[in-house]
Design a protein around this motif. Structure first.
Motif, mmCIF file in Angstrom:
data_model
loop_
_atom_site.group_PDB
_atom_site.id
_atom_site.type_symbol
_atom_site.label_atom_id
_atom_site.label_comp_id
_atom_site.label_asym_id
_atom_site.label_seq_id
_atom_site.Cartn_x
_atom_site.Cartn_y
_atom_site.Cartn_z
ATOM 1 N N LYS A 127 0.820 -1.215 0.000
ATOM 2 C CA LYS A 127 0.000 0.000 0.000
ATOM 3 C C LYS A 127 0.855 1.266 0.000
ATOM 4 O O LYS A 127 0.551 2.223 -0.708
ATOM 5 N N ASN A 128 1.940 1.258 0.790
ATOM 6 C CA ASN A 128 2.753 2.470 0.869
ATOM 7 C C ASN A 128 3.955 2.462 -0.083
ATOM 8 O O ASN A 128 4.823 3.329 0.001
ATOM 9 N N GLY A 129 4.022 1.478 -0.967
ATOM 10 C CA GLY A 129 5.053 1.472 -2.007
ATOM 11 C C GLY A 129 6.436 1.044 -1.559
ATOM 12 O O GLY A 129 7.420 1.342 -2.240
ATOM 13 N N THR A 130 6.538 0.344 -0.431
ATOM 14 C CA THR A 130 7.851 -0.085 0.065
ATOM 15 C C THR A 130 8.038 -1.605 -0.005
ATOM 16 O O THR A 130 8.915 -2.150 0.658
ATOM 17 N N LEU A 131 7.231 -2.247 -0.811
ATOM 18 C CA LEU A 131 7.295 -3.703 -0.928
ATOM 19 C C LEU A 131 8.688 -4.180 -1.349
ATOM 20 O O LEU A 131 9.121 -5.269 -0.962
ATOM 21 N N GLU A 132 9.393 -3.365 -2.097
ATOM 22 C CA GLU A 132 10.747 -3.720 -2.525
ATOM 23 C C GLU A 132 11.666 -3.982 -1.327
ATOM 24 O O GLU A 132 12.543 -4.846 -1.379
ATOM 25 N N ASP A 133 11.459 -3.271 -0.227
ATOM 26 C CA ASP A 133 12.267 -3.478 0.978
ATOM 27 C C ASP A 133 12.042 -4.880 1.560
ATOM 28 O O ASP A 133 12.978 -5.538 2.008
ATOM 29 N N LEU A 134 10.796 -5.327 1.545
ATOM 30 C CA LEU A 134 10.482 -6.668 2.020
ATOM 31 C C LEU A 134 11.143 -7.706 1.113
ATOM 32 O O LEU A 134 11.760 -8.660 1.603
ATOM 33 N N LEU A 135 11.038 -7.507 -0.178
ATOM 34 C CA LEU A 135 11.636 -8.459 -1.128
ATOM 35 C C LEU A 135 13.156 -8.493 -0.984
ATOM 36 O O LEU A 135 13.767 -9.562 -1.070
ATOM 37 N N ARG A 136 13.765 -7.345 -0.745
ATOM 38 C CA ARG A 136 15.220 -7.300 -0.533
ATOM 39 C C ARG A 136 15.592 -8.084 0.736
ATOM 40 O O ARG A 136 16.559 -8.840 0.744
ATOM 41 N N PHE A 137 14.800 -7.927 1.780
ATOM 42 C CA PHE A 137 15.070 -8.664 3.013
ATOM 43 C C PHE A 137 14.872 -10.160 2.806
ATOM 44 O O PHE A 137 15.610 -10.974 3.364
ATOM 45 N N GLU A 138 13.888 -10.523 1.990
ATOM 46 C CA GLU A 138 13.650 -11.940 1.723
ATOM 47 C C GLU A 138 14.844 -12.593 1.042
ATOM 48 O O GLU A 138 15.037 -13.802 1.166
ATOM 49 N N ALA A 139 15.658 -11.824 0.339
ATOM 50 C CA ALA A 139 16.883 -12.373 -0.252
ATOM 51 C C ALA A 139 17.814 -12.872 0.848
ATOM 52 O O ALA A 139 18.503 -13.886 0.687
ATOM 53 N N LYS A 140 17.832 -12.178 1.990
ATOM 54 C CA LYS A 140 18.628 -12.644 3.136
ATOM 55 C C LYS A 140 18.088 -13.985 3.636
ATOM 56 O O LYS A 140 18.855 -14.880 3.986
ATOM 57 N N VAL A 141 16.778 -14.093 3.676
ATOM 58 C CA VAL A 141 16.154 -15.338 4.131
ATOM 59 C C VAL A 141 16.482 -16.467 3.159
ATOM 60 O O VAL A 141 16.762 -17.600 3.579
ATOM 61 N N ASP A 142 16.491 -16.167 1.872
ATOM 62 C CA ASP A 142 16.869 -17.176 0.869
ATOM 63 C C ASP A 142 18.315 -17.622 1.074
ATOM 64 O O ASP A 142 18.627 -18.819 0.972
ATOM 65 N N ASN A 143 19.208 -16.680 1.381
ATOM 66 C CA ASN A 143 20.601 -17.037 1.674
ATOM 67 C C ASN A 143 20.684 -17.907 2.923
ATOM 68 O O ASN A 143 21.487 -18.834 2.996
ATOM 69 N N LEU A 144 19.840 -17.607 3.897
ATOM 70 C CA LEU A 144 19.764 -18.422 5.103
ATOM 71 C C LEU A 144 19.357 -19.851 4.765
ATOM 72 O O LEU A 144 19.902 -20.813 5.321
ATOM 73 N N ALA A 145 18.436 -19.997 3.825
ATOM 74 C CA ALA A 145 17.994 -21.329 3.398
ATOM 75 C C ALA A 145 19.139 -22.105 2.759
ATOM 76 O O ALA A 145 19.308 -23.301 3.010
ATOM 77 N N MET A 146 19.930 -21.432 1.942
ATOM 78 C CA MET A 146 21.064 -22.114 1.311
ATOM 79 C C MET A 146 22.091 -22.541 2.359
ATOM 80 O O MET A 146 22.617 -23.658 2.304
ATOM 81 N N MET A 147 22.361 -21.668 3.316
ATOM 82 C CA MET A 147 23.269 -22.036 4.407
ATOM 83 C C MET A 147 22.698 -23.224 5.179
ATOM 84 O O MET A 147 23.431 -24.136 5.566
ATOM 85 N N SER A 148 21.388 -23.219 5.388
ATOM 86 C CA SER A 148 20.724 -24.294 6.137
ATOM 87 C C SER A 148 20.903 -25.642 5.459
ATOM 88 O O SER A 148 21.148 -26.646 6.128
ATOM 89 N N PHE A 149 20.778 -25.648 4.159
ATOM 90 C CA PHE A 149 20.918 -26.908 3.437
ATOM 91 C C PHE A 149 22.332 -27.466 3.605
ATOM 92 O O PHE A 149 22.508 -28.666 3.847
ATOM 93 N N ASP A 150 23.349 -26.613 3.509
ATOM 94 C CA ASP A 150 24.729 -27.067 3.702
ATOM 95 C C ASP A 150 24.944 -27.624 5.108
ATOM 96 O O ASP A 150 25.554 -28.681 5.289
#
Length: 175
Positions: A111-134
């Motif tokens: 709604k406030n046009g900052t969804l890109e910030d959430l998506l950028r943070f989700e990239a950190k979570v994706d990196n966490l997932a890759m570390m988790s698999f290792d």
């Protein structure tokens, strides 16, 4: 205000919510015990889950120390690596964080046009997932190695008791 600072303001609440989601991946009776019992000595697994999610959440906000992140991940993954989870189930807790963040922030940020910030943070979570698999793979290798070593010890012990092999001691002293 950055998305990370929004998360930092609610880190205790959000990390607890994440831990609750992780606990929901276990059978109902286990969930009851691990959420009700707060004593770390009577409930070491539940306590470890709450502790690790808290540490991980804080580390994700800053993303400064990969070693600290790996150590916190290791606490959670070691628990899940010895349980009857498939690999995807064992590391699914990482993606539960993405679900939590979307449930809490997606609509308002869209709604406030900052969804890109959430998506950028989700990239950190994706990196966490890759570390988790290792880390999961390494933990499972250790579990299997322990099992093989235990079978070898048991077989050797049984053979000695049956008198099929003799204990041989080698004198390594020098005269």
């Amino acid at each position: 205000m950055t998305f990370e600072s929004l998360l930092a303001e609610r880190k205790a609440e959000l990390s607890k919510m994440w831990a609750d989601l992780v606990l929901q991946t276990y059978p109902k009776e286990t969930q009851k015990i691990w959420t009700r019992q707060k004593d770390r000595f009577q409930n070491p697994v539940g306590a470890a889950i709450f502790e690790a999610t808290g540490e991980l959440f804080e580390s994700l906000i800053d993303w400064q120390d990969a070693g600290a992140i790996a150590a916190s991940l290791d606490k959670l993954i070691r628990i899940r690596a010895v349980q009857d989870f498939t690999p995807s189930q064992a590391i699914s807790f990482v993606f539960l964080l993405k679900k939590l963040l979307r449930d809490e922030y997606f609509k308002a940020m869209k709604k406030n046009g900052t969804l890109e910030d959430l998506l950028r943070f989700e990239a950190k979570v994706d990196n966490l997932a890759m570390m988790s698999f290792d880390i999961y793979t390494k933990s499972r290798e250790e579990v299997f190695r322990f099992r093989v070593d235990e079978v070898k010890r048991s077989q050797s012990s049984l053979l000695r008791k049956a008198g099929l092999v003799a204990d041989v001691t080698v004198d390594t002293s020098t005269d």
